[in-house]
Design an enzyme around this catalytic site. Structure first.
Site, PDB file in Angstrom:
ATOM      1  N   ASP A   1       0.856  -1.180   0.000  1.00 21.80           N
ATOM      2  CA  ASP A   1       0.000   0.000   0.000  1.00 21.80           C
ATOM      3  C   ASP A   1       0.895   1.234   0.000  1.00 21.80           C
ATOM      4  O   ASP A   1       1.730   1.413   0.901  1.00 21.80           O
ATOM      5  CB  ASP A   1      -0.904   0.017   1.229  1.00 21.80           C
ATOM      6  CG  ASP A   1      -1.967  -1.078   1.172  1.00 21.80           C
ATOM      7  OD1 ASP A   1      -1.949  -1.874   0.214  1.00 21.80           O
ATOM      8  OD2 ASP A   1      -2.802  -1.127   2.092  1.00 21.80           O
TER       9      ASP A   1
ATOM     10  N   ASP B   1     -15.249  -2.945  -2.112  1.00 21.18           N
ATOM     11  CA  ASP B   1     -14.933  -2.746  -0.700  1.00 21.18           C
ATOM     12  C   ASP B   1     -16.238  -2.515   0.044  1.00 21.18           C
ATOM     13  O   ASP B   1     -17.021  -1.626  -0.321  1.00 21.18           O
ATOM     14  CB  ASP B   1     -14.010  -1.536  -0.522  1.00 21.18           C
ATOM     15  CG  ASP B   1     -12.769  -1.629  -1.410  1.00 21.18           C
ATOM     16  OD1 ASP B   1     -12.281  -2.754  -1.613  1.00 21.18           O
ATOM     17  OD2 ASP B   1     -12.302  -0.577  -1.903  1.00 21.18           O
TER      18      ASP B   1
END
Length: 253
Positions: free
Chosen positions: A8, A129
């Site tokens: 990330d 998500d």
């Protein structure tokens, strides 16, 4: 089942967020290229990149790191975060990325996903998500009223390569994946599902094997790898293509 290490990116560094909270950041490595090469050295067959700045603002702050990682690795690299136009998706694919992941745009402009999937077979992934079963967008900041399973079903015949299903409540917590939500997502669509969020140890990875017949074909692992709770080599032996619990077929005379 494929194990996909995650990197990330936030302002050029390798980090992890807790439940998608940008105010709860843990820094792991200021050299994401070195980290990517390390995961490849340990046996990763694919790398998952998330542009956290892009996901939140739509601005491509981490492009230099993305290009450098893609150039340095010989394994396929996929990226999500801030990919909200055909032009951006085409740009990323031109850099050599194997797959691009569309999240917010999958909810707001599903026809664009269909078009890109038709132009780039096997290279477009939808990221869904969810929090409490509802789709969240714009770096998990905006909540919608759309059921995650409903959105998954929408792309069943679109030609996308996969759906990455992330349970926000478990992401970065090491508390274990949400098996019930993953099963529901896999059953909602004929598209292969990649699990994301919550993996804390090898037992969590083994628990995902039961979802393989439903269509869960891979898992993205982040914090557990960085914390040393999961050893990538051991995990590959446990649930990878030649996992230890599979019987060895008899030799053919």
């Amino acid at each position: 089942m494929q194990i996909i290490p995650a990197i990330d990116l936030l302002e050029g560094s390798c980090v992890r967020l807790h439940q998608g909270d940008y105010d709860r950041v843990t820094h792991f490595n200021d050299d994401p290229v070195a980290q990517a090469l390390e995961w490849q050295r340990q046996g990763a067959e694919r790398l998952h990149l998330v542009d956290l700045d892009g996901a939140r603002s739509g601005e491509p702050i981490n492009d230099a790191a993305v290009k450098a990682i893609t150039a340095a690795l010989s394994i396929p690299v996929q990226l999500g975060g801030g990919v909200r136009s055909a032009e951006r998706a085409e740009e990323l694919l031109a850099w050599g990325l194997d797959r691009v992941i569309l999240g917010t745009v999958a909810l707001e402009q599903p026809e664009l996903v269909d078009e890109l999937a038709a132009r780039h077979p096997g290279r477009i992934v939808v990221g869904i998500d969810a929090k409490d079963g509802k789709v969240a967008t714009w770096g998990w900041i905006e909540a919608s009223t759309v059921e995650a399973t409903e959105l998954a079903a929408r792309f069943g015949g679109s030609g996308i390569a996969a759906i990455i299903s992330t349970d926000i409540a478990t992401d970065g917590t090491l508390a274990g994946p949400n098996l019930q939500a993953l099963a529901a997502m896999a059953c909602a669509s004929s598209v292969p599902v990649i699990a994301s969020g919550g993996v804390g140890d090898l037992a969590d990875l083994l628990s995902l094997l039961s979802l393989g017949p439903l269509g869960v074909e891979g898992v993205i692992v982040g914090r557990a790898l960085y914390d040393g709770r999961v050893d990538l080599g051991e995990a590959l032996e446990a649930i990878g293509p030649a996992r230890l619990q599979d019987p060895i077929p008899p030799s053919v005379a």
